[in-house]
Design a protein around this motif. Structure first.
Motif, PDB file in Angstrom:
ATOM      1  N   PHE A  58      63.247  -1.503  63.850  1.00 11.80           N
ATOM      2  CA  PHE A  58      63.549  -0.676  65.018  1.00 11.80           C
ATOM      3  C   PHE A  58      64.303  -1.487  66.067  1.00 11.80           C
ATOM      4  O   PHE A  58      65.293  -1.023  66.641  1.00 11.80           O
ATOM      5  N   ALA A  59      63.836  -2.711  66.318  1.00  8.25           N
ATOM      6  CA  ALA A  59      64.477  -3.565  67.322  1.00  8.25           C
ATOM      7  C   ALA A  59      65.915  -3.880  66.930  1.00  8.25           C
ATOM      8  O   ALA A  59      66.810  -3.925  67.772  1.00  8.25           O
ATOM      9  N   SER A  60      66.140  -4.089  65.631  1.00  4.65           N
ATOM     10  CA  SER A  60      67.480  -4.386  65.163  1.00  4.65           C
ATOM     11  C   SER A  60      68.412  -3.196  65.367  1.00  4.65           C
ATOM     12  O   SER A  60      69.546  -3.346  65.821  1.00  4.65           O
ATOM     13  N   PHE A  61      67.924  -1.991  65.037  1.00  7.81           N
ATOM     14  CA  PHE A  61      68.733  -0.793  65.221  1.00  7.81           C
ATOM     15  C   PHE A  61      69.021  -0.551  66.706  1.00  7.81           C
ATOM     16  O   PHE A  61      70.141  -0.210  67.096  1.00  7.81           O
ATOM     17  N   ALA A  62      67.975  -0.713  67.542  1.00  2.00           N
ATOM     18  CA  ALA A  62      68.107  -0.418  68.968  1.00  2.00           C
ATOM     19  C   ALA A  62      68.790  -1.544  69.738  1.00  2.00           C
ATOM     20  O   ALA A  62      69.206  -1.355  70.882  1.00  2.00           O
ATOM     21  N   GLN A  63      68.879  -2.730  69.106  1.00  6.28           N
ATOM     22  CA  GLN A  63      69.493  -3.886  69.745  1.00  6.28           C
ATOM     23  C   GLN A  63      68.788  -4.258  71.050  1.00  6.28           C
ATOM     24  O   GLN A  63      69.423  -4.567  72.060  1.00  6.28           O
ATOM     25  N   LYS A  64      67.464  -4.180  71.026  1.00  7.64           N
ATOM     26  CA  LYS A  64      66.691  -4.587  72.205  1.00  7.64           C
ATOM     27  C   LYS A  64      65.258  -4.877  71.789  1.00  7.64           C
ATOM     28  O   LYS A  64      64.813  -4.475  70.714  1.00  7.64           O
ATOM     29  N   LYS A  65      64.550  -5.573  72.649  1.00  2.90           N
ATOM     30  CA  LYS A  65      63.145  -5.848  72.393  1.00  2.90           C
ATOM     31  C   LYS A  65      62.325  -4.590  72.697  1.00  2.90           C
ATOM     32  O   LYS A  65      62.437  -4.046  73.801  1.00  2.90           O
ATOM     33  N   PRO A  66      61.502  -4.130  71.752  1.00  2.00           N
ATOM     34  CA  PRO A  66      60.678  -2.951  72.042  1.00  2.00           C
ATOM     35  C   PRO A  66      59.570  -3.285  73.027  1.00  2.00           C
ATOM     36  O   PRO A  66      59.005  -4.383  73.007  1.00  2.00           O
ATOM     37  N   THR A  67      59.261  -2.342  73.906  1.00  6.20           N
ATOM     38  CA  THR A  67      58.135  -2.493  74.815  1.00  6.20           C
ATOM     39  C   THR A  67      56.855  -2.141  74.066  1.00  6.20           C
ATOM     40  O   THR A  67      56.887  -1.620  72.941  1.00  6.20           O
ATOM     41  N   VAL A  68      55.726  -2.389  74.693  1.00  6.46           N
ATOM     42  CA  VAL A  68      54.449  -2.025  74.091  1.00  6.46           C
ATOM     43  C   VAL A  68      54.378  -0.518  73.867  1.00  6.46           C
ATOM     44  O   VAL A  68      53.899  -0.043  72.835  1.00  6.46           O
ATOM     45  N   MET A  69      54.887   0.246  74.828  1.00  6.24           N
ATOM     46  CA  MET A  69      54.869   1.698  74.685  1.00  6.24           C
ATOM     47  C   MET A  69      55.728   2.141  73.513  1.00  6.24           C
ATOM     48  O   MET A  69      55.334   3.007  72.727  1.00  6.24           O
ATOM     49  N   GLU A  70      56.908   1.545  73.358  1.00  4.22           N
ATOM     50  CA  GLU A  70      57.767   1.886  72.233  1.00  4.22           C
ATOM     51  C   GLU A  70      57.123   1.480  70.914  1.00  4.22           C
ATOM     52  O   GLU A  70      57.252   2.178  69.900  1.00  4.22           O
ATOM     53  N   ALA A  71      56.417   0.352  70.927  1.00  2.00           N
ATOM     54  CA  ALA A  71      55.705  -0.072  69.719  1.00  2.00           C
ATOM     55  C   ALA A  71      54.638   0.954  69.346  1.00  2.00           C
ATOM     56  O   ALA A  71      54.468   1.301  68.170  1.00  2.00           O
ATOM     57  N   ARG A  72      53.928   1.454  70.346  1.00  2.00           N
ATOM     58  CA  ARG A  72      52.903   2.465  70.098  1.00  2.00           C
ATOM     59  C   ARG A  72      53.525   3.719  69.480  1.00  2.00           C
ATOM     60  O   ARG A  72      52.992   4.290  68.527  1.00  2.00           O
ATOM     61  N   LEU A  73      54.661   4.132  70.001  1.00  2.00           N
ATOM     62  CA  LEU A  73      55.298   5.347  69.502  1.00  2.00           C
ATOM     63  C   LEU A  73      55.825   5.155  68.083  1.00  2.00           C
ATOM     64  O   LEU A  73      55.700   6.046  67.246  1.00  2.00           O
ATOM     65  N   GLN A  74      56.421   3.997  67.813  1.00  2.00           N
ATOM     66  CA  GLN A  74      56.972   3.738  66.493  1.00  2.00           C
ATOM     67  C   GLN A  74      55.886   3.606  65.426  1.00  2.00           C
ATOM     68  O   GLN A  74      56.128   3.903  64.250  1.00  2.00           O
ATOM     69  N   LEU A  75      54.707   3.172  65.841  1.00  2.00           N
ATOM     70  CA  LEU A  75      53.643   2.869  64.876  1.00  2.00           C
ATOM     71  C   LEU A  75      52.475   3.845  64.950  1.00  2.00           C
ATOM     72  O   LEU A  75      51.393   3.550  64.447  1.00  2.00           O
ATOM     73  N   ARG A  76      52.686   5.008  65.570  1.00  2.00           N
ATOM     74  CA  ARG A  76      51.546   5.883  65.827  1.00  2.00           C
ATOM     75  C   ARG A  76      50.817   6.303  64.555  1.00  2.00           C
ATOM     76  O   ARG A  76      49.597   6.446  64.559  1.00  2.00           O
ATOM     77  N   ASP A  77      51.546   6.464  63.434  1.00  2.00           N
ATOM     78  CA  ASP A  77      50.865   6.856  62.203  1.00  2.00           C
ATOM     79  C   ASP A  77      49.975   5.732  61.682  1.00  2.00           C
ATOM     80  O   ASP A  77      48.860   5.969  61.217  1.00  2.00           O
ATOM     81  N   MET A  78      50.456   4.482  61.791  1.00  2.00           N
ATOM     82  CA  MET A  78      49.662   3.346  61.334  1.00  2.00           C
ATOM     83  C   MET A  78      48.463   3.121  62.249  1.00  2.00           C
ATOM     84  O   MET A  78      47.369   2.779  61.792  1.00  2.00           O
ATOM     85  N   LEU A  79      48.672   3.312  63.537  1.00  2.00           N
ATOM     86  CA  LEU A  79      47.589   3.103  64.495  1.00  2.00           C
ATOM     87  C   LEU A  79      46.515   4.157  64.351  1.00  2.00           C
ATOM     88  O   LEU A  79      45.330   3.877  64.510  1.00  2.00           O
ATOM     89  N   GLN A  80      46.908   5.382  64.006  1.00  2.00           N
ATOM     90  CA  GLN A  80      45.929   6.450  63.836  1.00  2.00           C
ATOM     91  C   GLN A  80      44.989   6.170  62.679  1.00  2.00           C
ATOM     92  O   GLN A  80      43.840   6.595  62.678  1.00  2.00           O
ATOM     93  N   GLU A  81      45.480   5.438  61.665  1.00  2.00           N
ATOM     94  CA  GLU A  81      44.664   5.149  60.500  1.00  2.00           C
ATOM     95  C   GLU A  81      43.698   4.003  60.739  1.00  2.00           C
ATOM     96  O   GLU A  81      42.869   3.701  59.901  1.00  2.00           O
ATOM     97  N   ASP A  82      43.827   3.338  61.873  1.00  2.00           N
ATOM     98  CA  ASP A  82      42.916   2.248  62.210  1.00  2.00           C
ATOM     99  C   ASP A  82      41.969   2.728  63.288  1.00  2.00           C
ATOM    100  O   ASP A  82      42.379   3.088  64.387  1.00  2.00           O
ATOM    101  N   LYS A  83      40.690   2.752  62.984  1.00  2.00           N
ATOM    102  CA  LYS A  83      39.711   3.321  63.913  1.00  2.00           C
ATOM    103  C   LYS A  83      39.586   2.522  65.200  1.00  2.00           C
ATOM    104  O   LYS A  83      39.040   3.012  66.179  1.00  2.00           O
ATOM    105  N   ASN A  84      40.075   1.297  65.199  1.00  2.00           N
ATOM    106  CA  ASN A  84      39.941   0.466  66.392  1.00  2.00           C
ATOM    107  C   ASN A  84      41.108   0.620  67.353  1.00  2.00           C
ATOM    108  O   ASN A  84      41.207  -0.085  68.342  1.00  2.00           O
ATOM    109  N   VAL A  85      42.038   1.529  67.054  1.00  2.00           N
ATOM    110  CA  VAL A  85      43.169   1.688  67.964  1.00  2.00           C
ATOM    111  C   VAL A  85      42.700   2.130  69.342  1.00  2.00           C
ATOM    112  O   VAL A  85      41.821   2.965  69.484  1.00  2.00           O
ATOM    113  N   ALA A  86      43.278   1.520  70.372  1.00  2.00           N
ATOM    114  CA  ALA A  86      42.871   1.844  71.730  1.00  2.00           C
ATOM    115  C   ALA A  86      43.352   3.235  72.119  1.00  2.00           C
ATOM    116  O   ALA A  86      44.378   3.706  71.657  1.00  2.00           O
TER     117      ALA A  86
END
Length: 468
Positions: free
Chosen positions: A346-374
């Motif tokens: 994602f960072a390579s395509f966007a040509q920028k460092k992702p923020t924490v919020m962008e990381a959350r959005l990009q990984l929401r499916d993976m985070l949902q599968e982990d019960k410890n997600v905040a």
């Protein structure tokens, strides 16, 4: 320079960048990357051809991110990748894959790699090892310190004390990595040692195939495993309920053990917990040393991510994002690395460092599968709404009441009420110290407007989908 020459020159530049900057070992480069050719650069996409027989899914999973990063550096612009199979008459000539038991890592072998292996006396059999999995790139933490020490002891003194070595732990914690690390270290120590890595599923399938054939198939099967100096069996729990295969493995185990050969087993649970496993096998599995791989702690997870970032020589993922990943993906190292690959792409395509919020959005499916997600935070919502309406978070939390600020503020309050467990008082406090009545009013206002304003409803639904 014609079209083909331009594409060839561009691909050579990208491969050179991969050699210098990428995270592709020599084996992976020779076996996979060197077999690819650049068919076309469309301006938004690189179309790469691969020869018939190559396991392109492996290339896409493990090397696409590195290729994308190198292409981005060379072209100074992001490109997607598309893999297409070359026509049979256009495919580069490659030696046939080994005809031993099927393994994950035997698609196309370059002539250079094959030649080197022959000179080292290692091409007489297919070890099944992944050469990229070594002790050097295994991050040791409190969760794995004992297991790694035992594995190294086996390498230093095979079959002397820890025979068999039984490693157990949940999926994605590094069992396969340790098995291959043992095998690779053994072969580095003595290139003539015969190491055989196999999953119990492959062992079973090859056994079934052997007994269904006539002639020497069964004796060849037995010879393959009983002639090993070191036998590494992965996912041994899959022998459960396979009575005939268990019987065959029992005799294989006994033959190796009696000959003083080293056996290392990996399972997702202790031997005693494998259902319907022959008692004779259980007792033999437990007669050596049993070690466990557990979930790595936060510091180890961060160390793993930092090591991967160093290996990729990329600086597009910040320490803050790495820490966020480590805190929220806790159960599997494999999943943790997969999340980092996705973010790096994602960072390579966007040509920028992702923020924490962008990381959350990009990984929401993976985070949902982990019960410890905040849970989603009020701050996350404020950041998202500010991005949507192109205003500052300080404006949302400030005292201004102009329409271009008041409306997004009410939307943010509505979303905070809907998607967090925060009280009305806490939400108000997070929006510049407002009282709970203001939050109630904002929530009701947005709900009423959604009844007749389709565009507002679309915005709310789109933003809400980021937290679903």
């Amino acid at each position: 320079m014609n079209h083909q020459e331009k594409e060839k020159a561009l691909w050579e530049e990208i491969m050179e960048d991969l050699r210098v900057q990428g995270n592709v070992a020599a084996y992976g480069f020779e076996t996979y990357i060197s077999q690819l050719t650049l068919k076309k650069d469309t301006g938004t996409k690189l179309i790469l051809e691969y020869p018939a027989g190559m396991l392109v899914e492996w290339v896409e999973s493990y090397y696409a991110a590195d290729i994308t990063m190198s292409a981005s550096r060379v072209l100074q612009a992001a490109r997607e990748l598309e893999f297409v199979q070359a026509a049979i008459d256009e495919a580069p000539q490659s030696p046939p894959a080994p005809q031993a038991a099927p393994t994950t890592f035997s698609p196309v072998v370059s002539k250079k790699t094959q030649s080197r292996k022959k000179t080292q006396g290692k091409a007489k059999y297919d070890s099944g090892l992944n050469p990229d999995l070594t002790f050097d790139n295994f991050v040791v933490g409190s969760n794995s310190e004992f297991a790694v020490a035992a594995a190294r002891a086996v390498v230093n003194a095979p079959s002397s004390m820890y025979n068999p070595l039984f490693i157990h732990g949940a999926s994605g914690l590094g069992k396969t990595h340790l098995l291959c690390a043992i095998g690779n270290a053994m072969r580095e120590k003595d290139e003539n040692v015969r190491v055989q890595y196999v999953t119990s599923e492959d062992f079973t399938n090859t056994y079934i195939d052997a007994i269904s054939r006539k002639g020497d198939a069964l004796s060849n099967f037995r010879s393959k495993y009983r002639k090993a100096d070191v036998l590494l069996i992965d996912d041994i729990q899959f022998l459960s309920q396979k009575d005939k295969t268990q019987e065959e493995f029992f005799h294989t185990f006994n033959a190796l053990f009696a000959s003083g050969k080293q056996i290392v087993l990996a399972s997702d649970c202790p031997a005693a917990d494998i259902s319907r496993l022959d008692d004779r096998l259980t007792s033999r599995f437990e007669q050596g040393l049993t070690v466990a791989l557990t979930v790595p702690d936060l510091e180890t997870r961060i160390a793993i991510l930092r090591q991967k970032r160093r290996m990729w020589k990329g600086n597009l993922i910040s320490d803050e994002v790495l820490e966020y990943l480590a805190k929220n993906i806790t159960k599997s190292v494999r999943r943790l690395e997969g999340a980092l690959i996705r973010l790096a792409t994602f960072a390579s395509f966007a040509q920028k460092k992702p923020t924490v919020m962008e990381a959350r959005l990009q990984l929401r499916d993976m985070l949902q599968e982990d019960k410890n997600v905040a849970d989603i935070s009020i701050s996350d919502i404020q950041n998202l709404v500010a991005q949507e309406f192109k205003i500052r978070v300080a404006d949302i939390n400030g005292r201004r009441r102009t329409a271009n600020v008041a409306h997004p503020r009410q939307i943010a309050m509505y979303l905070a009420r809907k998607h967090t467990q925060s009280s009305l008082q806490d939400i108000g406090a997070a929006f510049g110290g407002r009282d709970h009545g203001t939050v109630i009013h904002a929530t009701k206002t947005i709900e009423d407007k959604m009844g007749y304003d389709a565009s507002l409803t679309e915005i709310i639904n789109r933003l809400s989908a980021q937290f679903a």
